[in-house]
Enzyme design. Sequence first.
Site, PDB file in Angstrom:
ATOM      1  N   GLY A 101     -12.377   0.703   9.338  1.00 55.79           N
ATOM      2  CA  GLY A 101     -13.626   0.429   9.678  1.00 55.79           C
ATOM      3  C   GLY A 101     -14.549   1.671  10.259  1.00 55.79           C
ATOM      4  O   GLY A 101     -15.240   1.588  10.886  1.00 55.79           O
ATOM      5  N   SER A 104     -14.914   4.489   5.092  1.00 56.56           N
ATOM      6  CA  SER A 104     -14.132   4.953   3.844  1.00 56.56           C
ATOM      7  C   SER A 104     -15.010   4.663   2.728  1.00 56.56           C
ATOM      8  O   SER A 104     -15.364   5.497   1.750  1.00 56.56           O
ATOM      9  CB  SER A 104     -12.885   4.721   3.916  1.00 56.56           C
ATOM     10  OG  SER A 104     -12.318   4.899   2.642  1.00 56.56           O
ATOM     11  N   SER A 105     -15.349   3.400   2.358  1.00 54.45           N
ATOM     12  CA  SER A 105     -15.934   2.980   1.213  1.00 54.45           C
ATOM     13  C   SER A 105     -17.442   3.462   1.105  1.00 54.45           C
ATOM     14  O   SER A 105     -17.823   3.800   0.019  1.00 54.45           O
ATOM     15  CB  SER A 105     -15.742   1.633   1.072  1.00 54.45           C
ATOM     16  OG  SER A 105     -16.635   0.855   1.792  1.00 54.45           O
ATOM     17  N   ALA A 107     -18.808   6.224   2.418  1.00 50.96           N
ATOM     18  CA  ALA A 107     -18.553   7.768   2.221  1.00 50.96           C
ATOM     19  C   ALA A 107     -18.409   8.018   0.614  1.00 50.96           C
ATOM     20  O   ALA A 107     -19.150   8.575   0.321  1.00 50.96           O
ATOM     21  CB  ALA A 107     -17.703   8.321   3.108  1.00 50.96           C
ATOM     22  N   ASP A 148     -23.946   0.975   6.742  1.00 53.41           N
ATOM     23  CA  ASP A 148     -22.606   1.726   6.410  1.00 53.41           C
ATOM     24  C   ASP A 148     -23.211   3.057   5.668  1.00 53.41           C
ATOM     25  O   ASP A 148     -23.098   4.235   5.829  1.00 53.41           O
ATOM     26  CB  ASP A 148     -21.593   1.477   5.740  1.00 53.41           C
ATOM     27  CG  ASP A 148     -20.825   0.452   6.717  1.00 53.41           C
ATOM     28  OD1 ASP A 148     -21.314   0.009   7.897  1.00 53.41           O
ATOM     29  OD2 ASP A 148     -19.431  -0.181   6.530  1.00 53.41           O
TER      30      ASP A 148
END
Length: 316
Positions: A101, A104-105, A107, A148
């Site tokens: 959470g 990571s994805s 970025a 995100d």
Amino acid sequence: LSAHFATTSAPGKIIITGEHFVVHGSYALAAAINKRATVRVSGSSGHDSEIISDGRRSSVSSEDGVFTAAKAVIRKIVAESGNRKEIFRVEISSQIPVGSGLGSSSAISVATAAALVSYLGQRRDLDRISELAHAGEKAVHGNPSGIDTAASLYGGMLLFDRKNQVRPVLVNTALKILVVFSGTTRRTAALISKVNGLRTRYPATFEHLSDASSFLSLQAAEAIAKGDLPRLGELMNLSQASLSWIGVSTSALDKLINEILHSNVYGAKLTGAGGGGSVIAVPKPERAEDILKQVSQAHKISFLTSIPQEGLRWEI
Ligand code: PMV
């Protein structure tokens, strides 16, 4: 003319307040963290683009479910270049724990999109990079709000909503946030779909909760701008309560949050999709290091982060 390689990096993120409700149009508050993903793109003489990270490797056309975000970004840029047969070698190294959470994805999506654009000698247009990165997030989440990728791309602290996108928030204090990974990974898409079910069954109730969440995020932004940490903590506790209501907290997360609340913090909550993942807290600044020491005995992946202003970085 394209360079022989291009390297970029982008930070992971935390959501301070308003996750899930942001998918349905309300405001949420997010920030970049001090952990980054770095992506290096170069050419390859193989038959298919490949992605390499931590000794793992996957070709872009394979359906093996590894590196989903990066693959989707590569496919989109290739499709946009008229399917010109360009073969890339994409190397990822990331400090952000996967499935935690912590973005990571997002970025990886942002850094991959930017490195590809740079490698191909295209204009470094942030709106385009955002759009490419969004394809990566979509492949992972299904219906991401875009918060995100916005945090990874622009850095700092930002108030986000789907219509107006990004409004930067001034961080007027030496804010240190404690981040604790619960150790349980989860799938954001499954949690978004659980919340969708609830919204379908209780549309009016959900709308009220969304409005409350929006208002809470605006107040949290104000508390941060004023450097009012006790108020920020309290608003985060309220945000946690609303996330419990919609069923995305778990008994393990509740337990972890209660444990942290006993150690001199102003507030604590889950961050991101819930169902596992990470917890964030606002420690009293003078106690932050002590609290970290204490918490990290039981929870190995714990750290303090400031809010870095820098989002996407063109490394070379
Ligand atoms: O990226 P995650 O798994 O931390 O979740 C992002 C926050 C959600 O609001 C649940 C989804 C979204 O796209 O806004």
